[in-house]
Scaffold this motif. Structure first.
Motif, PDB file in Angstrom:
ATOM      1  N   VAL A   1      -7.377  -5.008  -5.264  1.00 13.38           N
ATOM      2  CA  VAL A   1      -6.107  -5.726  -5.152  1.00 13.38           C
ATOM      3  C   VAL A   1      -6.327  -7.160  -4.691  1.00 13.38           C
TER       4      VAL A   1
ATOM      5  N   LYS B   1      -0.199   1.246  -7.724  1.00 13.13           N
ATOM      6  CA  LYS B   1      -0.947   1.616  -8.932  1.00 13.13           C
ATOM      7  C   LYS B   1      -2.372   2.017  -8.585  1.00 13.13           C
ATOM      8  N   LYS B   2      -2.983   1.269  -7.682  1.00 13.14           N
ATOM      9  CA  LYS B   2      -4.354   1.599  -7.279  1.00 13.14           C
ATOM     10  C   LYS B   2      -4.394   2.931  -6.535  1.00 13.14           C
TER      11      LYS B   2
ATOM     12  N   LYS C   1       2.246  -7.526  -2.714  1.00 13.89           N
ATOM     13  CA  LYS C   1       1.400  -6.764  -3.634  1.00 13.89           C
ATOM     14  C   LYS C   1       1.637  -5.256  -3.548  1.00 13.89           C
TER      15      LYS C   1
ATOM     16  N   ASP D   1       1.062  -3.348  -6.876  1.00 11.37           N
ATOM     17  CA  ASP D   1      -0.350  -3.278  -7.250  1.00 11.37           C
ATOM     18  C   ASP D   1      -1.067  -2.235  -6.401  1.00 11.37           C
TER      19      ASP D   1
END
Length: 297
Positions: A157, A232-233, A226, A229
């Motif tokens: 990230v 998603k990770k 973030k 993001d």
């Protein structure tokens, strides 16, 4: 606790998109916005309306801590090894959960590992090498406050690893963890999950508490925008590294008290130690603790 000027560099207000609405948030403002305060506890689909009362929490925690002492005696007598890693978003409650678990265990054989960024030498080694150095020997209970899973979350990230290193991590990690379990180590992987508004509330609490301000890092501020993001990770991490040998234990942690009790219960339920009191351990709350990526859906 009163706000204290600690000589901190002022943070610029950050524009955040929350529930489809863009909001400008100033973490340095001592007044927590109503839109965070009123929605923090229920954020992320948390299943309870109120946190567990202290008078209900503390007696339960004490019983579990007594059981942990028993388990530690058994580990030392039998040479058993326990390795537990704690992951989650910033402010998810990892440190507090580790502290509740560790508080009354013998520190000679119960260790907490919280590594800083790699040295130049460590950066040139096999990625897992610096973590292996801290693995338990016979009779030891070791807890990692963050772990090699940095490479599945914060590193990609924030741009601290290459795409190739990120992909290599997913090829190697299941095999690496299979070896840990195959060697006879009791291995636990906990992901503590919190809602976005709860994270913002805890960041704000840290910013304005002079005893906790050290917990709020520039990295936390940089990561404020973030969230998606990181999500998603996290989802990929859980999907690709939740295995039969090394499953992920998911914990809904908006209520720190419920999270801590259920983490310790899960550890104790797994260990077959002398004098185990199942009534003292109690039952897992399956609204709080579950297994694998589907638990958060």
């Amino acid at each position: 606790m009163a706000n204290v000027n600690l000589g901190l560099v002022r943070n610029e207000p950050v524009e955040l998109e929350i529930d489809g609405t863009k909001r400008l948030w100033d973490i340095d403002d001592p007044q927590l916005p109503d839109w965070i305060e009123t929605g923090s506890f229920s954020s992320g689909g948390f299943p309870y309306e109120k946190k567990l009362k202290r008078e209900d929490f503390e007696p339960e925690l004490e019983k579990l801590q007594i059981e942990l002492v028993k388990a530690q005696f058994w580990m030392q007598a039998k040479g058993k090894r326990v390795l537990a890693l704690f992951e989650g978003r910033d402010a998810a409650g990892k440190g507090g959960t580790i502290f509740a678990t560790h508080s009354y265990m013998n520190p000679r054989s119960a260790r907490i590992v919280a590594l800083t960024k790699p040295t130049e030498t460590e950066a040139g080694q096999w990625y897992y090498q610096r973590y292996i150095h801290h693995f338990p020997t016979a009779g030891e209970f070791v807890m990692f406050d963050r772990s090699w899973y940095n490479r599945a979350g914060v590193e990609p990230v924030m741009g601290f690893c290459t795409p190739e290193q990120y992909e290599t991590f997913f090829r190697q990690t299941p095999r690496f963890e299979e070896l840990i379990v195959d060697d006879g180590i009791f291995f636990f992987k906990f992901w503590l999950d919190i809602g976005r508004k709860m994270q913002l509330k805890r960041f704000h609490d840290r910013r304005h508490d002079p005893l906790k301000i050290w917990k709020l890092s520039p990295m936390d501020i940089a990561a404020l925008g973030k969230w998606d993001d990181y999500s998603k990770k996290r989802d990929r991490m859980l999907k690709e590294t939740h295995t039969k040998d090394a499953p992920w234990t998911l914990v809904r942690a908006n209520d720190k008290r419920r999270a801590r009790l259920n983490v310790i219960r899960h550890i104790l339920n797994t260990l077959d130690y002398y004098g185990k009191d199942k009534d003292a351990i109690g039952k897992i709350d399956d609204k709080i603790l579950g297994f694998g990526p589907d638990f958060l859906k």
